[in-house]
Write a protein that holds these residues in place. Structure first.
Motif, PDB file in Angstrom:
ATOM      1  N   GLN B 127      26.604  -5.006  28.910  1.00  0.00           N
ATOM      2  CA  GLN B 127      25.226  -5.185  28.461  1.00  0.00           C
ATOM      3  C   GLN B 127      24.276  -5.151  29.649  1.00  0.00           C
ATOM      4  O   GLN B 127      23.211  -4.542  29.598  1.00  0.00           O
ATOM      5  N   GLN B 128      24.697  -5.798  30.735  1.00  0.00           N
ATOM      6  CA  GLN B 128      23.871  -5.804  31.944  1.00  0.00           C
ATOM      7  C   GLN B 128      23.631  -4.390  32.443  1.00  0.00           C
ATOM      8  O   GLN B 128      22.510  -4.008  32.755  1.00  0.00           O
ATOM      9  N   VAL B 129      24.720  -3.619  32.463  1.00  0.00           N
ATOM     10  CA  VAL B 129      24.617  -2.243  32.947  1.00  0.00           C
ATOM     11  C   VAL B 129      23.678  -1.440  32.061  1.00  0.00           C
ATOM     12  O   VAL B 129      22.766  -0.759  32.532  1.00  0.00           O
ATOM     13  N   LEU B 130      23.899  -1.571  30.765  1.00  0.00           N
ATOM     14  CA  LEU B 130      23.086  -0.817  29.808  1.00  0.00           C
ATOM     15  C   LEU B 130      21.618  -1.189  29.919  1.00  0.00           C
ATOM     16  O   LEU B 130      20.733  -0.326  29.923  1.00  0.00           O
ATOM     17  N   THR B 131      21.362  -2.489  30.007  1.00  0.00           N
ATOM     18  CA  THR B 131      19.974  -2.936  30.107  1.00  0.00           C
ATOM     19  C   THR B 131      19.355  -2.430  31.396  1.00  0.00           C
ATOM     20  O   THR B 131      18.190  -2.010  31.417  1.00  0.00           O
ATOM     21  N   ALA B 132      20.152  -2.442  32.452  1.00  0.00           N
ATOM     22  CA  ALA B 132      19.643  -1.941  33.736  1.00  0.00           C
ATOM     23  C   ALA B 132      19.261  -0.471  33.603  1.00  0.00           C
ATOM     24  O   ALA B 132      18.201  -0.047  34.092  1.00  0.00           O
ATOM     25  N   ILE B 133      20.077   0.288  32.927  1.00  0.00           N
ATOM     26  CA  ILE B 133      19.763   1.709  32.717  1.00  0.00           C
ATOM     27  C   ILE B 133      18.483   1.856  31.922  1.00  0.00           C
ATOM     28  O   ILE B 133      17.590   2.640  32.268  1.00  0.00           O
ATOM     29  N   MET B 134      18.363   1.057  30.874  1.00  0.00           N
ATOM     30  CA  MET B 134      17.173   1.107  30.029  1.00  0.00           C
ATOM     31  C   MET B 134      15.923   0.779  30.833  1.00  0.00           C
ATOM     32  O   MET B 134      14.895   1.437  30.720  1.00  0.00           O
ATOM     33  N   PHE B 135      16.025  -0.248  31.656  1.00  0.00           N
ATOM     34  CA  PHE B 135      14.876  -0.652  32.485  1.00  0.00           C
ATOM     35  C   PHE B 135      14.525   0.452  33.463  1.00  0.00           C
ATOM     36  O   PHE B 135      13.349   0.723  33.724  1.00  0.00           O
ATOM     37  N   ALA B 136      15.565   1.060  34.009  1.00  0.00           N
ATOM     38  CA  ALA B 136      15.330   2.129  34.978  1.00  0.00           C
ATOM     39  C   ALA B 136      14.628   3.296  34.308  1.00  0.00           C
ATOM     40  O   ALA B 136      13.791   3.960  34.917  1.00  0.00           O
ATOM     41  N   MET B 137      14.941   3.531  33.049  1.00  0.00           N
ATOM     42  CA  MET B 137      14.316   4.642  32.341  1.00  0.00           C
ATOM     43  C   MET B 137      12.819   4.431  32.206  1.00  0.00           C
ATOM     44  O   MET B 137      12.049   5.389  32.202  1.00  0.00           O
ATOM     45  N   VAL B 138      12.393   3.206  32.065  1.00  0.00           N
ATOM     46  CA  VAL B 138      10.947   2.949  31.978  1.00  0.00           C
ATOM     47  C   VAL B 138      10.403   2.453  33.316  1.00  0.00           C
ATOM     48  O   VAL B 138       9.300   1.937  33.403  1.00  0.00           O
ATOM     49  N   ARG B 139      11.203   2.599  34.345  1.00  0.00           N
ATOM     50  CA  ARG B 139      10.810   2.247  35.716  1.00  0.00           C
ATOM     51  C   ARG B 139      10.288   0.816  35.817  1.00  0.00           C
ATOM     52  O   ARG B 139       9.180   0.559  36.250  1.00  0.00           O
ATOM     53  N   MET B 140      11.089  -0.078  35.343  1.00  0.00           N
ATOM     54  CA  MET B 140      10.757  -1.495  35.494  1.00  0.00           C
ATOM     55  C   MET B 140      11.842  -2.146  36.339  1.00  0.00           C
ATOM     56  O   MET B 140      12.993  -1.735  36.305  1.00  0.00           O
ATOM     57  N   ALA B 141      11.449  -3.114  37.097  1.00  0.00           N
ATOM     58  CA  ALA B 141      12.446  -3.819  37.897  1.00  0.00           C
ATOM     59  C   ALA B 141      13.263  -4.707  36.962  1.00  0.00           C
ATOM     60  O   ALA B 141      12.727  -5.356  36.081  1.00  0.00           O
TER      61      ALA B 141
END
Lengths: 255, 231
Positions: B127-141
């Protein structure tokens, strides 16, 4: 004397329509209490099918099998499992032990199903293990012991709750001759001293010579019967071989 | 004694069916991770189209649940077939069919629960990995934080349990139909492989390969937005 087990006109057909095989064809016989009966015949003569029907593993196509007053062909499935639990013991060629349980636990499981108390279970378990000479290996798992020991364990499990009838299907089939002899002596002893009634299916004349009476099956029918009486085992063996050579002769004629 | 038997059998099953347990664990992890995205509130609103992400993730979840259902069903049936001669012995000893099927169910619940717990643990990481990817897609830290969402767990449990229940019910029906003779014989029989719709399958394979190639080409062709933002 009242009959103990009565098999009346039992038939078993396989297949349907025009393609019917009569595995067992109108077989009738009686077994008295404390008898040691052998069933012999070539492969495909229906002896295992007959035993399976006696063992309630298979249903009859027609006919009745009475154990004293109970007709097992009319019982429901749950009644049958109760009946098996209380009346029957099984020994098969391929042992049929549970590999996840130790030798002792395999025997205990049969007793647990009877719903006996812990103390009695322990007592009768030890008694049977001692009787069959497998006390030293009680803690071992089935894959750690020899075939003969496995078969004796299966035997112990079968007789531990004093079944009315012990059914054995080629019990010596997978054993070397020495273990086979030990097992047959055990059967003989159980029959003599404990009064166990035994029906054994075999194609081996030597195994059969331990029985008190032998039924010969051929093409699903009983075609001969031998009684040991007071004869010695050697003489009886000779008689069996004579009968077998008769059937064997017919077979070579047909070819 | 019965609990002991069930536990021992379960332990042996773990050894024999390790592949299945691993697969189940991974699938549970995937299911958990996607479910958690479904209930992730921080991200909604960052995507161009409102609700698009929910639909995508919802689709993924449905797909995963479908796979899980099939997998559990197959595994339960496979194990039943492999062990049918053992069940035959239980019946021979005089156990009732109901008792035997209850024993099998108990084992499966133990086995399923075990791989479920493992899966959820792995799922939290995923979940952490997936969320990190999602955040990266919208360029959020994204600052990793482990949150156990009650709704996520509940949904995962419900999906998983539903699949298991379905499989066990089907097996129970099959088991009730068999008699001892069939059971003791079943091990010798081979698994039946039914080939249906041969023609369609022959067309579908090249079609799917073509589809993958085309979509791969399209993805590579158009520059992906926020590619540099990955990790």
């Amino acid at each position: 004397m009242k009959d103990y087990i009565r098999v009346c006109d039992v038939e078993k057909y396989y297949g349907s329509g025009s393609n019917v095989t009569k595995a067992v064809d109108r077989v009738s016989f009686r077994v008295e209490k404390g008898e040691f009966v052998g069933v012999m015949g070539a492969s495909g003569s229906g002896k295992t099918t007959l035993l399976n029907m006696l063992a309630t593993i298979d249903r009859v196509t027609a006919g009745h099998i009475f154990y004293e007053d109970t007709d097992i062909t009319e019982l429901s499935e749950d009644d049958l499992s109760n009946f098996r639990k209380n009346n029957l013991g099984f020994v098969f060629q391929e042992y049929n032990l549970l590999d996840t349980l130790t030798i002792e636990e395999n025997v205990v499981l049969a007793l647990t199903l009877q719903g006996e108390g812990k103390k009695e279970i322990q007592k009768s378990c030890s008694r049977v293990l001692q009787l069959l000479g497998i006390e030293e290996i009680r803690e071992k798992f089935p894959y750690q012991v020899s075939g003969g020991q496995k078969q004796r364990c299966a035997c112990a499990r079968a007789v531990v709750n004093h079944p009315k009838l012990l059914l054995a299907d080629e019990p010596t089939g997978a054993l070397d001759s020495r273990s086979a002899q030990t097992l047959l002596r055990t059967f003989d002893e159980l029959n003599r001293t404990q009064g166990a009634t035994i029906i054994m299916v075999t194609h081996d004349a030597f195994s059969a010579s331990y029985c008190g009476r032998i039924l010969f099956l051929k093409d699903g029918r009983i075609f001969h019967e031998l009684v040991r009486g007071e004869k010695s085992r050697k003489l009886f063996l000779q008689e069996i071989l004579d009968v077998l050579s008769l059937t064997g002769g017919e077979l070579s004629d047909a070819q | 004694m019965l609990s002991k038997l069930a536990f021992r059998n379960m332990k042996r099953s773990v050894r024999d069916y390790l592949v299945y347990i691993l697969t189940m664990t991974i699938v549970t992890a995937l299911m958990y991770a996607f479910n958690s995205l479904l209930f992730q509130n921080q991200l909604t609103g960052y995507f161009e189209m409102e609700g698009l992400m929910e639909v995508m993730i919802g689709l993924a979840t449905v797909f995963i649940v479908w796979i899980v259902a099939w997998l559990i069903n197959y595994m339960v049936r496979f194990m039943l077939e492999k062990r049918s001669s053992e069940f035959g012995i239980y019946l021979l000893l005089g156990m009732r069919k109901k008792t035997v099927s209850r024993l099998y169910m108990r084992e499966n619940i133990l086995l399923g629960g075990f791989s479920f717990l493992l899966g959820v643990l792995l799922g939290i990481l995923l979940q952490q990995v997936l969320t990190a990817i999602m955040f990266a897609m919208v360029r959020m830290a994204y600052h990793p934080e482990i949150v156990l969402n009650r709704r996520t767990i509940l949904m995962t449990v419900l999906c998983y349990m539903g699949c298991y229940l379905l499989a066990l019910l089907r097996c129970g029906r099959k088991f009730r139909k068999m008699n001892i003779h069939d059971l003791m014989d079943a091990k010798r029989r081979n698994e039946e492989i039914r080939e249906k719709h041969e023609e369609i399958k022959r067309i579908l394979l090249p079609l799917s390969i073509l589809f993958i190639l085309v979509s791969g080409y399209c993805l590579a062709g158009c520059p992906m937005r926020g590619r540099s933002g990955f990790f």
